[in-house]
Scaffold this motif. Sequence first.
Motif, PDB file in Angstrom:
ATOM      1  N   GLU A   1       0.825  -1.205   0.000  1.00 61.77           N
ATOM      2  CA  GLU A   1       0.000   0.000   0.000  1.00 61.77           C
ATOM      3  C   GLU A   1       0.864   1.262   0.000  1.00 61.77           C
ATOM      4  OE1 GLU A   1      -3.119  -0.002   2.890  1.00 61.77           O
ATOM      5  OE2 GLU A   1      -3.881  -1.961   2.274  1.00 61.77           O
TER       6      GLU A   1
ATOM      7  N   GLU B   1      -7.066  -8.488   0.813  1.00 64.42           N
ATOM      8  CA  GLU B   1      -8.315  -7.880   0.370  1.00 64.42           C
ATOM      9  C   GLU B   1      -8.012  -6.753  -0.624  1.00 64.42           C
ATOM     10  OE1 GLU B   1     -11.794  -8.890   1.686  1.00 64.42           O
ATOM     11  OE2 GLU B   1     -10.273 -10.445   1.458  1.00 64.42           O
TER      12      GLU B   1
ATOM     13  N   VAL C   1      -7.755  -3.338  -2.501  1.00 66.41           N
ATOM     14  CA  VAL C   1      -7.821  -1.946  -2.064  1.00 66.41           C
ATOM     15  C   VAL C   1      -7.380  -1.053  -3.220  1.00 66.41           C
ATOM     16  CG1 VAL C   1      -5.485  -2.051  -1.088  1.00 66.41           C
ATOM     17  CG2 VAL C   1      -7.077  -0.261  -0.336  1.00 66.41           C
TER      18      VAL C   1
ATOM     19  N   TRP D   1      -8.924   5.484   0.715  1.00 66.34           N
ATOM     20  CA  TRP D   1      -8.617   4.075   0.505  1.00 66.34           C
ATOM     21  C   TRP D   1      -9.931   3.321   0.382  1.00 66.34           C
ATOM     22  CZ3 TRP D   1      -3.656   2.446  -0.238  1.00 66.34           C
ATOM     23  CH2 TRP D   1      -2.644   3.360   0.102  1.00 66.34           C
TER      24      TRP D   1
ATOM     25  N   ARG E   1     -11.812  -0.063   0.010  1.00 65.46           N
ATOM     26  CA  ARG E   1     -11.617  -1.499   0.241  1.00 65.46           C
ATOM     27  C   ARG E   1     -12.891  -2.265  -0.100  1.00 65.46           C
ATOM     28  NH1 ARG E   1      -6.779  -1.842   2.968  1.00 65.46           N
ATOM     29  NH2 ARG E   1      -6.115   0.157   3.866  1.00 65.46           N
TER      30      ARG E   1
ATOM     31  N   ARG F   1     -12.645  -9.707  -1.390  1.00 64.65           N
ATOM     32  CA  ARG F   1     -12.173 -10.422  -2.571  1.00 64.65           C
ATOM     33  C   ARG F   1     -13.113 -11.600  -2.833  1.00 64.65           C
ATOM     34  NH1 ARG F   1      -7.748 -10.220  -5.505  1.00 64.65           N
ATOM     35  NH2 ARG F   1      -6.554  -9.033  -3.949  1.00 64.65           N
TER      36      ARG F   1
END
Length: 257
Positions: free
Chosen positions: A148, A176, A178, A189, A191, A194
């Motif tokens: 990230e 997951e 993002v 961000w 999110r 998945r």
Amino acid sequence: MLTVAGSDSGGGAGIQADLKTMLALGTHGMSVITAVTAQNSLGVQGAWELPAEAVRAQYRSVVDDIGVQAVKTGMLATAELVETVAGLLAETDAPAVVDPVGVSKHGDALLAASALDSVRTKLLPLATVATPNLDEVTQLTGVRVESEAGMRRAALALLEYGPRWALIKGGHLPGEPVDLLTDGTEEHWLRAPRHDNRHTHGTGCTLASAIAAHLAHGRPVVAAVTAAKEYVTGAIAAGFPLGGGIGPVDHAWALGR
């Protein structure tokens, strides 16, 4: 709304995905076809660019008569087409979502290496939102993203080329999914869960078109991107098998709600 992109004969990505998304989100879709591909669930078997004069004529035909409230660009293939489209966008008073398509879902090249500099210097400065995935942002900026923190570095490097907002799509990172949306000052961000579904063909085209659709409805950028992320997440969850390879996301998933 107007999409300026390549045709996917399999109907999962490109112009076809864009028009389905536009309809699903309550807008009237128009198209400027930049290239024709022979494409299915297994990959791209061939691609042929249209002449710049054909791209220019399509664009002027619809914009001069009908007008446009948002534009989305996808596969532009060559430096000449990138520069042609950039010149047209510069004359159009509408938000532009630039999806700097470099490769297909199957790894097939959809943008000539010689066109990268034109994307950086001509097209990105006109973007309201630029939406590269991790491979595309590396192509454009040289920043390789493995975390990230790397997404933040890549976004700032992309913003150096002039888009108002950068949306770095982090779905290829482990964990997951993002995405990072930033204008260099604000950070958002985004999110999502998945989904265990391999049928994700057309995700990038669909997301960019959904952002443009919400911008056409008058939503500010952050709200437009957030709503588009929700739409594409649902489309991925509902993706279905088609052919022998990677099937498409389901652009109609929300119509029954």
